[in-house]
Structure formats: C-alpha cells, structure tokens
Enzyme design. Structure first.
Site, PDB file in Angstrom:
ATOM      1  N   ALA A 132     -16.432   5.009  71.855  1.00 26.12           N
ATOM      2  CA  ALA A 132     -14.888   5.064  72.145  1.00 26.12           C
ATOM      3  C   ALA A 132     -14.334   4.006  71.116  1.00 26.12           C
ATOM      4  O   ALA A 132     -12.970   4.119  71.202  1.00 26.12           O
ATOM      5  CB  ALA A 132     -14.669   4.883  73.501  1.00 26.12           C
ATOM      6  N   ASP A 133     -15.076   3.242  70.253  1.00 24.84           N
ATOM      7  CA  ASP A 133     -14.085   2.321  69.733  1.00 24.84           C
ATOM      8  C   ASP A 133     -13.093   2.631  68.588  1.00 24.84           C
ATOM      9  O   ASP A 133     -13.492   3.523  67.686  1.00 24.84           O
ATOM     10  CB  ASP A 133     -15.330   1.244  69.094  1.00 24.84           C
ATOM     11  CG  ASP A 133     -14.529   0.304  68.337  1.00 24.84           C
ATOM     12  OD1 ASP A 133     -14.232  -0.696  68.960  1.00 24.84           O
ATOM     13  OD2 ASP A 133     -14.304   0.256  66.988  1.00 24.84           O
ATOM     14  N   VAL A 134     -12.063   2.281  68.730  1.00 25.50           N
ATOM     15  CA  VAL A 134     -11.033   2.621  67.840  1.00 25.50           C
ATOM     16  C   VAL A 134     -11.237   2.311  66.453  1.00 25.50           C
ATOM     17  O   VAL A 134     -11.012   2.834  65.588  1.00 25.50           O
ATOM     18  CB  VAL A 134      -9.699   2.126  68.146  1.00 25.50           C
ATOM     19  CG1 VAL A 134      -8.399   2.577  67.112  1.00 25.50           C
ATOM     20  CG2 VAL A 134      -9.141   2.535  69.692  1.00 25.50           C
ATOM     21  N   LEU A 189     -14.263   2.005  64.897  1.00 25.80           N
ATOM     22  CA  LEU A 189     -15.294   2.741  64.537  1.00 25.80           C
ATOM     23  C   LEU A 189     -14.488   4.390  64.113  1.00 25.80           C
ATOM     24  O   LEU A 189     -14.892   4.926  62.881  1.00 25.80           O
ATOM     25  CB  LEU A 189     -16.147   2.924  65.628  1.00 25.80           C
ATOM     26  CG  LEU A 189     -17.321   4.242  65.551  1.00 25.80           C
ATOM     27  CD1 LEU A 189     -18.109   3.666  64.253  1.00 25.80           C
ATOM     28  CD2 LEU A 189     -18.129   4.138  66.822  1.00 25.80           C
TER      29      LEU A 189
END
Length: 305
Positions: A255-257, A259
């Site tokens: 869910a990392d922005v 990434l």
DNA sequence: ATCCAGGAACTGT
DNA sequence: ACAGTTCATGGA
C-alpha cells in the site's frame, strides 16, 4: 586529516555486491537526520553499547568497512557488538546475486538494479526505532516525519558531544513508556501517533514484544500476525519493519505511496498502479520484494534532486 | 487554497 | 471479509 589518535579499529568484510557509495547516498537523503552524520565520505554514528555511548566513524577502504572510535574505544565484546551492528545496518547477510539475477530479467527492476548496484537495504536494527519511525511516517510527508523524529530524539534520547558536534542515540522504550500522551503532543505528535508510540513502548517494556521473540517465530507470516495485533501497527508498518529491521527480503509494503509513485514514474503511467497491478508486477520478484521496493524508493530521490 | 502524504482504527454492512 | 469514514497536520 587525523585529528585524534587512531588506536585500533574494526574491519567488516562485506560481500562482493556492496557499494559503500550507494549506501551513503541513501543515508544522505535528509538534511534533518539526527541519528548519523556524513562527513568526508565517513559516517559518524553514536551507538549505545553495553550501557555506554560509543561514537563510531565508519568508512570504506580496500574492500573493507572500517570502524574506529574518535571518542573512546569499547572493550573487546563491545567491538564485536559494533561489528554485529554494522552487519545488520548494511544488511550484509542478504545475497544480492539472486536479486540481481532476478532483476536482470524484470522490465521494472532491470535499470534501477544496475544504476544503484551495490545498494543494500539500510536497516534499522533497533526494533523500537524501526516501529516508531514507521508510525511517525504514517500518513504524513517525509519532511515532517523527519521533523517529528528530530524533536523526539532531541527531547528523549541521549547524546554525546565530540569536537563541537552533538551525536544522538534513539530514545529507549523504557523512557517512552513512562510518558503521557501530552508529553508527545507538545512535539506536535497527533494524539493517535502519541498513543501508538507509547503503547508500543509499553509492549516492549512488558516483554511481550521484542526483536528476539519475533525472530523466533516459525515464519514471517507468524511475525506479521503478531505485529499487526498491536494497536497502531497495520499491514504497511508490519511489512516495513520486517523489511528494515527483521531482514525479511520478501516483505512487500504493497500500500506504500512511495512504491506507487516509483512504479508510476518508471512505467510512465498516467495514474498510480492499482494494488492488483502491483501484485502482478511483484509476482516476478518472489523472495526479493523488499529489495525491489527499496530500489524503487531509491529511484524517487533522483527525481527530487 | 487545495491536495496529499512512505496509514490505521473504527464503523457499518 | 470488505468498503467507506474519520483522524490530523505540515508541505508543495
């Protein structure tokens, strides 16, 4: 320029797939960092070793990471703890040959694996620090996260002065467990972040939560389950900590922005990729998802500069 | 001013 | 299990 008596030093021999230069480039990413300093190609880092503060100067010469001690030198056991720290900090246990092999056949990773060759995940060996840093980074921009960390460390951490510079170590969980929410509100922590961080500190004081216990679990699924059961630690934080502290090369904070943005840039997409799309890309990264993520994060700094 | 940031808990279905 | 809502505040 030798401005102190160089007594003995430690040498750590990294594997072949290692670039001190790339690691330093990563460590230089924020001017607000308080837990290490970079000067003349050397890293200065303060460690707490067997209850005493040890200032380390870390450099690279003749294929070895060399550490010496400008202030004072630890005893023999202390030196081996410093070496252990270095080994973990630079994630030297990982065998990147496999990752580079995999990346050479992956459209997304091919370029960045080559560009940043020798970069290793810069870890956060201290579990409490890793957890707090992850919680601080939740849903705020990195610049402000660094500001909060600086205030936190300079308020509750320990420091050592040497040659006109002040060096800091991260606060202990014992210290933080004794705080009230308002003590952290003063530093502009939200009530939520303050509660999470104090709660985590309390879990660590009680002994329910420790790096040692986590590493004794059967597999990383079990580790994740027990991390996520703690208030304030969701899927992203658990994966982040497994990657940065527990050396799980296969963790993927999906869910990392950061990434998402990195993938958008590299693939030239109009919008950020969906979770489903990322799963498809990541299917090819099996076992090395954390390294794929870390290299993708690294690719974001080049844009910024 | 407006949108969003290296999310997670809470609520209702 | 899953989707929508709330939290909360500085940066760009």
């Amino acid at each position: 320029m030798e401005w102190y008596d160089k007594k003995t030093y430690i040498e750590v021999y990294p594997p072949k797939e290692f670039s001190f230069y790339e690691c330093i480039a990563f460590l230089s990413r924020s001017s607000q960092e308080v837990l290490h300093q970079i000067k003349d190609g050397s890293i200065y880092k303060l460690l707490k070793i067997e209850d005493s503060l040890v200032l380390c100067r870390i450099r690279y010469e003749e294929n070895a990471i060399k550490v010496d001690f400008p202030d004072r030198q630890p005893e023999k056991e202390g030196c081996s703890l410093v070496a252990k720290f270095i080994w973990e900090w630079f994630d030297l246990e990982a065998d990147l040959k496999e990752f580079y092999q995999l990346a050479s056949n992956d459209g997304i990773l091919k370029g960045i694996a080559k560009s940043y060759s020798g970069l290793r995940i810069m870890c956060i060996p201290d579990l409490f620090e890793a957890l707090v840093w992850a919680v601080l980074g939740q849903q705020i921009n990195l610049t402000f996260a660094y500001t909060l960390k600086k205030r936190f460390v300079e308020r509750f951490g320990e420091s050592l002065m040497f040659a006109g510079e002040t060096y800091w170590v991260f606060p202990t969980y014992e210290k933080i467990a004794s705080l009230q929410v308002d003590d952290l509100r003063e530093l502009q922590f939200t009530v939520r972040k303050a509660e999470y961080i104090i709660g985590i500190a309390e879990e660590m004081v009680s002994g329910n939560l420790s790096k040692e216990k986590l590493l004794q679990k059967r597999d990383f699924n079990e580790v994740k389950k027990s991390l996520v059961s703690i208030r304030g630690i969701g899927d992203w934080t658990a994966n982040y900590v497994m990657m940065k502290c527990l050396h799980d090369t296969s963790s993927l904070p999906i869910a990392d922005v950061g990434l998402h943005n990195a993938l958008k840039n590299i693939l030239g997409l109009e919008r950020k990729p969906s979770i489903e799309e990322i799963k498809e890309y990541a299917a090819n990264w099996s076992g090395w998802e954390a390294y794929a993520t870390f290299y993708l994060w690294r690719s974001l700094y080049d844009e910024a500069i």
